[in-house]
Design a protein around this motif. Structure first.
Motif, short mmCIF file in Angstrom:
data_model
loop_
_atom_site.label_atom_id
_atom_site.label_comp_id
_atom_site.label_asym_id
_atom_site.label_seq_id
_atom_site.Cartn_x
_atom_site.Cartn_y
_atom_site.Cartn_z
N ARG A 308 0.86 -1.12 -0.26
CA ARG A 308 -0.72 0.08 0.03
C ARG A 308 0.97 0.64 -0.19
NH1 ARG A 308 -5.01 -1.46 4.26
NH2 ARG A 308 -5.79 -3.38 3.06
N ALA A 309 1.41 1.14 -0.74
CA ALA A 309 2.31 2.78 -0.70
C ALA A 309 1.90 4.01 -2.27
CB ALA A 309 4.10 2.66 -1.01
N PRO A 310 0.91 3.55 -3.04
CA PRO A 310 -0.51 4.09 -1.73
C PRO A 310 -1.18 2.28 -2.70
CG PRO A 310 -0.92 5.04 -3.48
CD PRO A 310 0.53 5.25 -4.42
N ARG A 311 -2.67 1.93 -2.50
CA ARG A 311 -3.14 0.81 -2.65
C ARG A 311 -4.64 2.28 -3.00
NH1 ARG A 311 -6.61 -3.70 -0.39
NH2 ARG A 311 -7.96 -4.33 -2.63
N VAL A 312 -4.81 2.07 -4.30
CA VAL A 312 -6.07 3.14 -5.02
C VAL A 312 -6.99 2.33 -4.68
CG1 VAL A 312 -6.58 5.12 -6.33
CG2 VAL A 312 -3.67 4.12 -5.77
N ARG A 313 -8.55 2.82 -5.07
CA ARG A 313 -9.47 2.81 -5.28
C ARG A 313 -10.63 4.72 -5.92
NH1 ARG A 313 -9.91 -0.85 -0.65
NH2 ARG A 313 -10.65 -2.23 -0.80
N PHE A 314 -11.04 4.01 -6.79
CA PHE A 314 -11.70 5.49 -7.54
C PHE A 314 -10.78 6.44 -7.73
CE2 PHE A 314 -14.50 3.24 -4.86
CZ PHE A 314 -15.78 2.88 -5.72
N GLY A 315 -10.11 7.36 -7.31
CA GLY A 315 -9.13 8.84 -7.04
C GLY A 315 -8.40 8.28 -7.95
N GLN A 316 -8.66 10.16 -9.11
CA GLN A 316 -6.92 10.19 -9.94
C GLN A 316 -5.62 10.67 -8.81
OE1 GLN A 316 -8.72 12.73 -12.03
NE2 GLN A 316 -9.31 11.57 -14.35
N TYR A 332 8.07 -8.52 1.70
CA TYR A 332 7.71 -6.99 0.51
C TYR A 332 6.60 -8.11 -0.11
CZ TYR A 332 7.55 -3.74 -3.66
OH TYR A 332 7.17 -3.36 -4.34
N VAL A 333 4.84 -7.21 -0.58
CA VAL A 333 4.27 -7.93 -0.95
C VAL A 333 4.16 -6.45 -2.68
CG1 VAL A 333 0.93 -8.27 -0.82
CG2 VAL A 333 2.99 -8.05 1.01
N TYR A 334 3.89 -5.51 -2.74
CA TYR A 334 3.95 -5.00 -3.70
C TYR A 334 4.39 -3.35 -3.53
CZ TYR A 334 -0.61 -3.52 -2.18
OH TYR A 334 -1.59 -3.04 -1.44
N SER A 335 4.48 -2.76 -4.62
CA SER A 335 4.32 -0.52 -3.65
C SER A 335 2.63 -0.32 -4.38
CB SER A 335 5.48 -0.15 -5.13
OG SER A 335 6.78 -0.68 -3.18
#
Length: 432
Positions: A308-316, A332-335
């Motif tokens: 979550r660097a970041p995890r994004v929903r909806f946003g621009q 480490y999972v993802y960025s």
């Protein structure tokens, strides 16, 4: 109490127009001297510069400028004056949980008894926990929430004084507010004293915690700048395990949720944390989030971050000129997490990967949504993040082209220079 420099004495505040605070010389407040409490977000600096911009409490008169040294003084200063422009200067470290978790325990709550009552061997995994100890845990959690939550009102600047200013054990909640600035603080993620055991969470159950270090909830025009946000003294590696699962006491470092909009996070250090930065908290929140959650992330350091660097929903979301450091000895999972109806633009970032970690894992597909990823460098070399991801993970192929072009940017640096630039200038104690 420290007063503003005389050249920067405010003589007018143009509310409802450009919201720029003018000094005697006619210069914008962000150019005044070196008093970070009087500085405003520069024009064009990310989504928080949209429309009237973000001025925080720059127009505060002397009555509404406070210097605080304790958590109680800080909470009082936030309330005083309502939504009148205010500057709160933090000196030293404010500790919201100095009295320890025991101070929040409801009478009769006993963690050993909680463990005994809800042990999966006894309780199983088919239903959520209930009963006396769970009720007492809920009451204890409510006591902690009341004590550690700080609601930040509109037209407020919170700024650390010096290099050692910070907040620990607390949750700063910028909720339903407009024009807020948070700068120059070391913020240690709060520990949830009373995580809930959910035996139905996954095949083996999980401990779930509350309290983000900073949350922007339904607010607009927020600037989070030159802070260090970290697990600090309590990294996940120090947390115990019960029922075979980590007793997770951390939530996020910075979350932007529930219709929040026009946010810029710049020159921060996010360090040694798991679920770091979430933009949009639910796929089902279209009514509040669609067309909002516009966030700019630039010149931040993400060091030792798991996901979550970041995890994004909806946003621009415009993520440019950030440096991501993934170390060989860290999980480490993802960025970048690509979520429901997101439109992420990730450009000219630098990634330092060690220990054989593949660049293909930088992106994570949660839901199908297009993104733009251009000009990014991994270990000093240009890498097409979408191409390498799709080559190694064709079953999770991502679509290129977010469908919009960011315009609210100031200086864009060569990504090869970012480790040096942000390494010297990002984080707490460096604003001004």
């Amino acid at each position: 109490m420290r007063t503003q420099h005389s050249p920067g004495r405010v003589i007018a505040s143009l509310a409802g127009s450009t919201a720029l605070v003018l000094a005697v010389t006619g210069t914008p407040a962000h150019a005044q001297g070196r008093d970070p409490g009087r500085q405003t977000l520069p024009a064009g600096d990310g989504w928080a510069a949209e429309g009237p911009g973000t001025t925080g409490g720059a127009a505060a008169d002397a009555e509404h400028v406070h210097t605080v040294t304790t958590w109680q003084e800080f909470q009082t200063a936030l309330i005083r004056g309502g939504d009148a422009a205010k500057i709160i200067r933090i000196k030293g470290t404010l500790n919201a949980t100095a009295s320890g978790c025991e101070a929040f325990e409801a009478q009769g709550y006993a963690f050993p008894q909680y463990l005994a009552d809800y042990d999966p061997v006894v309780w199983g995994h088919e239903k959520e926990v209930s009963g006396e100890q769970e009720n007492l845990r809920v009451a204890s959690a409510a006591n902690q929430k009341k004590a550690i939550t700080a609601l930040v009102p509109s037209h407020t600047t919170i700024v650390g004084i010096g290099s050692d200013a910070g907040i620990t054990g607390a949750s700063l909640q910028i909720k339903d507010a407009d024009s807020v600035i948070v700068r120059n603080l070391t913020i240690e993620a709060p520990l949830d004293c009373f995580p809930q055991w959910d035996p139905t969470d996954g095949p083996t159950g999980a401990w779930n915690s509350e309290y983000d270090a900073v949350v922007v909830h339904g607010s607009t025009h927020v600037w989070v700048d030159h802070n260090t946000l970290t697990d600090g003294r309590h990294p996940d590696s120090t947390l115990p395990s019960y029922y075979g699962e980590v007793y997770q006491q951390h939530d996020g470092l910075l979350d932007v949720v529930r219709g929040a909009d026009h946010v810029t996070a710049s020159w921060n250090v996010f360090k040694n944390h798991d679920k770091t930065l979430m933009i949009g908290n639910s796929d089902s929140a279209a009514a509040t989030d669609a067309g909002k959650l516009r966030v700019t992330l630039h010149h931040n350091v993400f060091d030792g971050i798991v996901e979550r660097a970041p995890r994004v929903r909806f946003g621009q979301v415009d993520a440019y000129n950030n440096h991501f450091v993934i170390r060989a000895d860290q999980p480490y999972v993802y960025s970048f997490g690509i979520g429901f109806e997101s439109r992420l633009v990730a450009e000219k970032n630098a990634f330092t990967l060690t220990g054989g970690i593949s660049a293909a894992g930088i992106l994570k597909k949660w839901k199908d949504a297009p993104l733009t990823a251009r000009g990014n460098y991994v270990n000093g070399r240009p890498v097409d993040l979408i191409a390498v991801h799709n080559a190694e993970m064709p079953e999770e192929a991502l679509r290129s082209g977010a469908g919009w072009t960011p315009t609210l940017r100031t200086k864009v640096d060569d990504p090869r220079a970012l480790p040096g630039i942000v390494g010297h200038r990002a984080g707490a104690g460096k604003a001004g």
